[in-house]
Design a protein around this motif. Structure first.
Motif, PDB file in Angstrom:
ATOM      1  N   LEU A  79      60.153  28.667  11.681  1.00  0.00           N
ATOM      2  CA  LEU A  79      59.149  27.607  12.199  1.00  0.00           C
ATOM      3  C   LEU A  79      59.072  26.532  11.229  1.00  0.00           C
ATOM      4  CD1 LEU A  79      56.176  29.579  13.856  1.00  0.00           C
ATOM      5  CD2 LEU A  79      58.020  28.340  14.852  1.00  0.00           C
ATOM      6  N   ARG A  80      59.095  26.921   9.976  1.00  0.00           N
ATOM      7  CA  ARG A  80      59.148  25.784   8.574  1.00  0.00           C
ATOM      8  C   ARG A  80      60.396  24.850   8.697  1.00  0.00           C
ATOM      9  NH1 ARG A  80      61.523  26.347   4.278  1.00  0.00           N
ATOM     10  NH2 ARG A  80      61.737  28.663   4.086  1.00  0.00           N
ATOM     11  N   LEU A  81      61.588  25.515   9.091  1.00  0.00           N
ATOM     12  CA  LEU A  81      62.814  24.877   9.041  1.00  0.00           C
ATOM     13  C   LEU A  81      62.809  23.730  10.145  1.00  0.00           C
ATOM     14  CD1 LEU A  81      65.275  27.816   8.330  1.00  0.00           C
ATOM     15  CD2 LEU A  81      64.679  25.987   6.845  1.00  0.00           C
ATOM     16  N   LEU A  82      62.353  24.251  11.269  1.00  0.00           N
ATOM     17  CA  LEU A  82      62.227  23.346  12.815  1.00  0.00           C
ATOM     18  C   LEU A  82      61.248  22.313  12.521  1.00  0.00           C
ATOM     19  CD1 LEU A  82      62.383  26.020  15.462  1.00  0.00           C
ATOM     20  CD2 LEU A  82      63.916  24.490  14.969  1.00  0.00           C
ATOM     21  N   ALA A  83      59.962  22.693  11.897  1.00  0.00           N
ATOM     22  CA  ALA A  83      59.093  21.648  11.465  1.00  0.00           C
ATOM     23  C   ALA A  83      59.699  20.623  10.521  1.00  0.00           C
ATOM     24  CB  ALA A  83      57.538  22.282  10.935  1.00  0.00           C
ATOM     25  N   ALA A  84      60.521  20.921   9.714  1.00  0.00           N
ATOM     26  CA  ALA A  84      61.031  19.912   8.551  1.00  0.00           C
ATOM     27  C   ALA A  84      62.051  19.025   9.255  1.00  0.00           C
ATOM     28  CB  ALA A  84      61.727  20.754   7.527  1.00  0.00           C
ATOM     29  N   ARG A  85      62.479  19.637  10.431  1.00  0.00           N
ATOM     30  CA  ARG A  85      63.456  18.431  11.239  1.00  0.00           C
ATOM     31  C   ARG A  85      62.654  17.576  11.894  1.00  0.00           C
ATOM     32  NH1 ARG A  85      69.082  19.897  12.700  1.00  0.00           N
ATOM     33  NH2 ARG A  85      68.111  18.958  14.662  1.00  0.00           N
ATOM     34  N   ALA A  86      61.731  17.693  12.466  1.00  0.00           N
ATOM     35  CA  ALA A  86      60.623  16.983  13.474  1.00  0.00           C
ATOM     36  C   ALA A  86      60.342  15.784  12.924  1.00  0.00           C
ATOM     37  CB  ALA A  86      59.600  17.713  13.772  1.00  0.00           C
TER      38      ALA A  86
END
Length: 145
Positions: free
Chosen positions: A88-95
């Motif tokens: 979730l942290r990795l995906l949020a960083a891409r958003a």
């Protein structure tokens, strides 16, 4: 008399479910995990990045219980929880940030923006935060970030 073995049947049962995610999504999440492991210099993990991605996506997309996913993959539920939080942290960083995304839409002449207001079932909160995240519509708690 107390026993730790099951009353009957096999000790481990395995079942299959169809996970509605594309190979592209699985590859994307697996690649994010691989890059993060390389960045951290992780030498060894219990499962390969692709397997971790599949487990996390099963929890997020198919609402699989942490303990169910953990037991079948020889890890603990807390490990699966940590994996989910990491992804979730990795995906949020891409958003993109919302303000930047709206600015970009406005620059391109956009006048209407639809935001996903999906209510997500979550576990009950305790204490002062209990009521403010309650969804009367779904009679359940909802994520509120």
């Amino acid at each position: 008399m107390k026993t730790t073995s099951p009353a009957e049947g096999a000790q481990h049962a395995v079942y299959q479910v169809r996970l509605p995610v594309s190979k592209r999504t699985l590859d994307l999440v697996g690649d994010l995990i691989r890059r993060e492991r390389n960045r951290l210099g992780t030498r060894w993990r219990k499962v390969p990045a692709g397997t971790q991605a599949l487990i996390v996506l099963a929890v997020l997309r198919h609402d699989q219980r942490l303990a169910d996913m953990a037991g079948g993959n020889a890890v603990s539920a807390s490990t699966v929880r940590r994996w989910v939080q990491e992804v979730l942290r990795l995906l949020a960083a891409r958003a993109p940030r919302l303000d930047r995304a709206l600015k970009k839409i406005a620059q391109r002449g956009g006048v209407v923006v639809l935001l996903d207001g999906t209510l997500i079932r979550t576990q009950r909160r305790t204490g002062a935060d209990n009521r403010r995240n309650y969804s009367g519509k779904h009679k359940a708690r909802r994520n509120h970030h």
